[in-house]
Design an enzyme around this catalytic site. Sequence first.
Site, PDB file in Angstrom:
ATOM      1  N   LYS A 181       0.873  -1.179   0.000  1.00 37.84           N
ATOM      2  CA  LYS A 181       0.000   0.000   0.000  1.00 37.84           C
ATOM      3  C   LYS A 181       0.903   1.220   0.000  1.00 37.84           C
ATOM      4  CE  LYS A 181      -2.026   3.029   1.827  1.00 37.84           C
ATOM      5  NZ  LYS A 181      -1.813   4.418   1.406  1.00 37.84           N
ATOM      6  N   GLY A 234       6.520   5.078   8.191  1.00 42.08           N
ATOM      7  CA  GLY A 234       5.709   6.293   8.139  1.00 42.08           C
ATOM      8  C   GLY A 234       5.847   7.066   9.430  1.00 42.08           C
ATOM      9  N   THR A 236       5.088   8.605  13.290  1.00 37.64           N
ATOM     10  CA  THR A 236       4.958   7.947  14.594  1.00 37.64           C
ATOM     11  C   THR A 236       3.496   7.796  15.006  1.00 37.64           C
ATOM     12  OG1 THR A 236       7.143   8.674  15.261  1.00 37.64           O
ATOM     13  CG2 THR A 236       5.593   8.189  17.044  1.00 37.64           C
ATOM     14  N   THR A 238       0.841   7.555  13.019  1.00 38.58           N
ATOM     15  CA  THR A 238       0.248   6.493  12.200  1.00 38.58           C
ATOM     16  C   THR A 238       0.765   5.137  12.657  1.00 38.58           C
ATOM     17  OG1 THR A 238       0.499   8.062  10.380  1.00 38.58           O
ATOM     18  CG2 THR A 238      -0.330   5.897   9.810  1.00 38.58           C
ATOM     19  N   GLU A 256       9.011   1.425  11.204  1.00 42.57           N
ATOM     20  CA  GLU A 256      10.088   2.402  10.962  1.00 42.57           C
ATOM     21  C   GLU A 256       9.425   3.768  10.953  1.00 42.57           C
ATOM     22  OE1 GLU A 256      13.209   1.661  10.752  1.00 42.57           O
ATOM     23  OE2 GLU A 256      13.084  -0.511  10.542  1.00 42.57           O
ATOM     24  N   CYS A 290      13.501  10.825   6.610  1.00 41.29           N
ATOM     25  CA  CYS A 290      13.408  10.546   8.043  1.00 41.29           C
ATOM     26  C   CYS A 290      14.759  10.708   8.738  1.00 41.29           C
ATOM     27  CB  CYS A 290      12.870   9.143   8.267  1.00 41.29           C
ATOM     28  SG  CYS A 290      13.805   7.883   7.367  1.00 41.29           S
ATOM     29  N   GLU A 387       8.795  16.601  14.908  1.00 42.85           N
ATOM     30  CA  GLU A 387       9.314  16.388  13.555  1.00 42.85           C
ATOM     31  C   GLU A 387       8.637  17.353  12.586  1.00 42.85           C
ATOM     32  OE1 GLU A 387       8.233  12.760  11.467  1.00 42.85           O
ATOM     33  OE2 GLU A 387      10.277  12.517  10.751  1.00 42.85           O
TER      34      GLU A 387
END
Length: 483
Positions: A181, A234, A236, A238, A256, A290, A387
């Site tokens: 996805k 993705g 944090t 989510t 991750e 990231c 972030e």
Amino acid sequence: MTVASMPEVARVANFIGGELVDAAGGEHFDNICPSTGEVMGEVPDSDERDVDAAVAAAKRAFPSWSRTPAAERSTLLLKIADLIERDREQLARVESLDSGKPVSLARKLDIPRAVANFRFFATAILHESTEAHATDTTALNYTLRQPLGAVGLISPWNLPLYLLSWKIAPAIAAGNTCIAKPSELTPVTATMLARIVTEAGLPPGVVNVVQGFGAKAGRALTCHPDVSAISFTGGTVTGAAVAANAAPRFKKLSLELGGKNPNVIFADADLDDAVATSIRSSFWNQGEICLCGSRIFVERSIHDRFVDRFVAATKKLRVGDPLDDATDVGALISEAHLAKVSGYVDLASREGGHIATGGRRLDRPGFFHEPTVITGLTCDCRVLNEEIFGPVVTITPFENEREAIAFANSTNYGLSASVWTRDLQRAHRVASAIDCGTIWINTWLLRDLRVPFGGMRESGVGREGGWESLRFFTEAKNVCVKL
Ligand code: NDP
């Protein structure tokens, strides 16, 4: 044909059981081009029905694929890598158009890395071995590592094909079938990859792609009872939602997540190298990596000199059309993300920061923001803890090694760090004391695909890369034979 007029760009598809298909409900949403703000295509708005169909196709393909000899799987993966390499220019241009990243970066980073991901895992599976444990003279144990079944792979928009292939390659190399996805914001290269795996001769159903929104298609994948594992990259927040859905269903889970990475520069560092590399680690891919080092800490004795040189180098960056070879910084992914980045720049001013350069969105169509350097903020500010994921960095002075380590560890994240020093002992001491999954000494983003990769604390759970990926995508079964 221009890249924008390619059918893959205009009409993105799902890929289920070897066929490019529409969403079951026939609904679509617009794919917006970040550098113009215009609609450039349609994306299937998939739901549970599409996920069900993809999981069913993956389950059908699993028995045969999991028994396919490693050498045959390897040959197919190598063929996929060759075809990506053949189409590299077109893929790079499409990735640039879809994500806003400079085409020069897609050529240098994203597409070569997708090739490398397939080659790496294609050959890794030819060199696997397993453990045996002899229990005195009583028994012999050996470990069978077997594929899990149909696995779900969820990836973000910042490095679309790079991260999608980082998951697909080890998953299928290990004998699993998969349902990927991609982010709804960058769906196009996943459809191009679907065509490539078909051309390579991969059996139908080994790779399936379900396009659409995370909250609908992504969620359905994480909740599906026949999906054995979820590998997620993705944000944090989510990641927490993914874990909440997957964990009670006892799926293997790799997360991750985000980062707020420190870039620590001691006074004895090679300043030329530290400035040049910090420009990359701050602004590559518009700061939407990231691993970007968005918190720069500089030993006080060189702080002002570093700031002057860093700001001068930042001002030289060319922001503009991602498809122009000369562009250094392209467009941010979306209007909403641009608003988030601008909001943090405003917050920085309210928190007492000084905008040393940049600070504004560009007055042109598309989602462009100036590379921005902020000084005068301390570690307790929100801007140094949350972030931002854009072309915005802070520079903060530190007094000594102890303070540098405390500053580096002052967020809830723990993904990566860079440390700049010529003192070998200090480099090892600081590397050991900073809590994160990857520490670079006198460099940044130097990646060896064999090493464990992942984050600590709110940056994730689990490791990927090399054997870690192959172990994640297999179940270890111990066989005990009485002697
Ligand atoms: P998101 O967390 O918003 O989305 C990641 C993926 O998850 C997308 O495909 C998204 O789909 C999907 N998704 C969203 N909601 C759900 C849900 N409820 N269930 C299942 N899937 C869902 O991240 P971004 O795409 O915004 O990417 C940026 C983030 O990724 C940053 O925080 C960055 O640090 C992190 N990242 C981490 C890396 C690492 O290796 N640690 C590497 C690269 C990025 P959709 O887009 O359709 O909503």
